[in-house]
Scaffold this motif. Structure first.
Motif, PDB file in Angstrom:
ATOM      1  N   MET A 185       0.803  -1.209   0.000  1.00  0.00           N
ATOM      2  CA  MET A 185       0.000   0.000   0.000  1.00  0.00           C
ATOM      3  C   MET A 185       0.837   1.260   0.000  1.00  0.00           C
ATOM      4  SD  MET A 185      -1.312   0.077   3.966  1.00  0.00           S
ATOM      5  CE  MET A 185      -1.932   1.735   3.779  1.00  0.00           C
ATOM      6  N   ALA A 186       2.142   1.168   0.345  1.00  0.00           N
ATOM      7  CA  ALA A 186       2.937   2.383   0.472  1.00  0.00           C
ATOM      8  C   ALA A 186       4.400   2.036   0.699  1.00  0.00           C
ATOM      9  CB  ALA A 186       2.408   3.225   1.636  1.00  0.00           C
ATOM     10  N   VAL A 187       5.235   3.064   0.579  1.00  0.00           N
ATOM     11  CA  VAL A 187       6.630   2.929   0.998  1.00  0.00           C
ATOM     12  C   VAL A 187       6.791   3.634   2.341  1.00  0.00           C
ATOM     13  CG1 VAL A 187       7.285   4.956  -0.407  1.00  0.00           C
ATOM     14  CG2 VAL A 187       9.051   3.409   0.465  1.00  0.00           C
ATOM     15  N   ILE A 188       7.409   2.948   3.285  1.00  0.00           N
ATOM     16  CA  ILE A 188       7.761   3.541   4.567  1.00  0.00           C
ATOM     17  C   ILE A 188       9.212   4.007   4.462  1.00  0.00           C
ATOM     18  CG2 ILE A 188       7.983   3.187   7.052  1.00  0.00           C
ATOM     19  CD1 ILE A 188       5.989   0.884   6.799  1.00  0.00           C
ATOM     20  N   LEU A 189       9.416   5.294   4.489  1.00  0.00           N
ATOM     21  CA  LEU A 189      10.751   5.874   4.399  1.00  0.00           C
ATOM     22  C   LEU A 189      11.322   5.975   5.807  1.00  0.00           C
ATOM     23  CD1 LEU A 189       9.725   8.738   1.969  1.00  0.00           C
ATOM     24  CD2 LEU A 189      11.068   6.718   1.333  1.00  0.00           C
ATOM     25  N   VAL A 190      12.404   5.254   6.051  1.00  0.00           N
ATOM     26  CA  VAL A 190      13.023   5.207   7.369  1.00  0.00           C
ATOM     27  C   VAL A 190      14.361   5.937   7.318  1.00  0.00           C
ATOM     28  CG1 VAL A 190      13.900   3.710   9.206  1.00  0.00           C
ATOM     29  CG2 VAL A 190      11.955   2.963   7.801  1.00  0.00           C
ATOM     30  N   ARG A 191      14.507   6.969   8.125  1.00  0.00           N
ATOM     31  CA  ARG A 191      15.853   7.539   8.260  1.00  0.00           C
ATOM     32  C   ARG A 191      16.620   6.645   9.232  1.00  0.00           C
ATOM     33  NH1 ARG A 191      18.169  13.360  10.581  1.00  0.00           N
ATOM     34  NH2 ARG A 191      20.346  12.830  10.114  1.00  0.00           N
ATOM     35  N   GLY A 232      14.028   9.219  -8.413  1.00  0.00           N
ATOM     36  CA  GLY A 232      13.995   8.186  -9.441  1.00  0.00           C
ATOM     37  C   GLY A 232      14.115   6.797  -8.854  1.00  0.00           C
ATOM     38  N   ALA A 233      15.014   6.643  -7.865  1.00  0.00           N
ATOM     39  CA  ALA A 233      15.206   5.334  -7.237  1.00  0.00           C
ATOM     40  C   ALA A 233      13.960   4.874  -6.493  1.00  0.00           C
ATOM     41  CB  ALA A 233      16.399   5.390  -6.279  1.00  0.00           C
ATOM     42  N   ILE A 234      13.357   5.764  -5.708  1.00  0.00           N
ATOM     43  CA  ILE A 234      12.164   5.394  -4.940  1.00  0.00           C
ATOM     44  C   ILE A 234      11.001   5.058  -5.856  1.00  0.00           C
ATOM     45  CG2 ILE A 234      10.394   6.276  -3.367  1.00  0.00           C
ATOM     46  CD1 ILE A 234      12.914   5.447  -1.917  1.00  0.00           C
ATOM     47  N   ARG A 235      10.798   5.850  -6.886  1.00  0.00           N
ATOM     48  CA  ARG A 235       9.683   5.579  -7.805  1.00  0.00           C
ATOM     49  C   ARG A 235       9.912   4.271  -8.575  1.00  0.00           C
ATOM     50  NH1 ARG A 235       5.846   9.437  -9.041  1.00  0.00           N
ATOM     51  NH2 ARG A 235       6.009  11.422  -7.924  1.00  0.00           N
ATOM     52  N   ASP A 236      11.153   4.004  -8.952  1.00  0.00           N
ATOM     53  CA  ASP A 236      11.448   2.755  -9.643  1.00  0.00           C
ATOM     54  C   ASP A 236      11.247   1.560  -8.714  1.00  0.00           C
ATOM     55  OD1 ASP A 236      12.688   1.194 -11.928  1.00  0.00           O
ATOM     56  OD2 ASP A 236      14.142   0.754 -10.349  1.00  0.00           O
ATOM     57  N   LEU A 237      11.713   1.678  -7.475  1.00  0.00           N
ATOM     58  CA  LEU A 237      11.534   0.593  -6.510  1.00  0.00           C
ATOM     59  C   LEU A 237      10.055   0.363  -6.205  1.00  0.00           C
ATOM     60  CD1 LEU A 237      14.466   1.546  -4.147  1.00  0.00           C
ATOM     61  CD2 LEU A 237      14.224  -0.684  -5.247  1.00  0.00           C
TER      62      LEU A 237
END
Length: 230
Positions: free
Chosen positions: A1-7, A131-136
């Motif tokens: 459902m989503a990407v969780i961006l973790v720092r 670009g990397a996040i959208r491709d992944l």
């Protein structure tokens, strides 16, 4: 459902107020290791829905996701384009010293024009990160953003991705705060990209599986059980 961006969790360079950049061997400090250990619990039962973990090649990101990967035996993908900004000659210098450099004000006020001496342009960083996040996400998020995955990376990388998802110019990305070990959530959908969460430092709350993030409610979220807003 989503990407969780973790720092990544707090690092030894964060503690020392040094701009580590891509310096090898920079790991988590004691607080950062505790933050990494707490990460699976912060995702709760939604962690079992994760399909993949992508991360920066740097040590502090590897250490941050290690408990998450172990908890649910997840595939771990190392992505060079999720690496920290190449700060060039600024690397390993104290932040207090860098704040006196003329370029510092450009980085803060017009980052799209900032190019680190001997390093990377902020605009180039944003382009490769987004670009990397959208491709992944195209590979792991499902055609309609129906699957959940994690990307562990660095503060400026996450801020650039969130700014893009919000339709915000890069020159506004310094308005976004992304603390160590924080969680931010973006859903890419054919109809609409939605920023669900930014800089969460507690337990993460996500809509129930199947809830529609792409059609936000007129007037804002209602708080009801049949909520379809973000």
């Amino acid at each position: 459902m989503a990407v969780i961006l973790v720092r990544h969790g707090r690092s030894t360079a964060n503690t020392a107020s040094i701009l580590a950049g891509r310096t090898p061997g920079v790991g988590l400090d004691d607080t950062g290791r505790k933050q990494a250990a707490e990460l699976p619990a912060r995702l709760g039962d939604r962690g079992a829905e994760l399909v993949a973990v992508a991360r920066s090649p740097l040590q502090r990101c590897a250490e941050t996701v290690a408990p998450l990967v172990a908890e649910w035996d997840l595939p771990e993908i190392v992505v060079d384009d999720l690496a920290e900004v190449d700060y060039g000659q600024w690397t390993n210098r104290p932040l207090a010293e860098l704040a006196k450099e003329p370029l510092w004000q450009t980085v803060q006020r017009q980052p799209s024009a900032a190019v680190f001496p001997g390093g990377e342009a902020m605009a180039a960083m944003a382009a490769r990160a987004v670009g990397a996040i959208r491709d992944l996400d195209a590979r792991h998020g499902g055609e309609d953003g129906s699957r959940l995955w994690v990307a562990c990376t660095h503060g400026d990388i996450i801020k650039a991705v969130i700014a893009d998802a919000m339709g915000l110019h890069l020159d506004g990305f310094q308005r976004i705060v992304v603390e160590p070990a924080s969680l931010s959530v973006v859903r890419y959908h054919p109809r609409q990209t939605v920023v669900h969460t930014v800089n969460n430092t507690a337990k993460l709350s996500l809509p129930a599986p199947g809830a529609e993030l792409a059609g936000t409610a007129v007037g804002g979220a209602t708080g009801t059980d049949d909520e379809r807003g973000a």
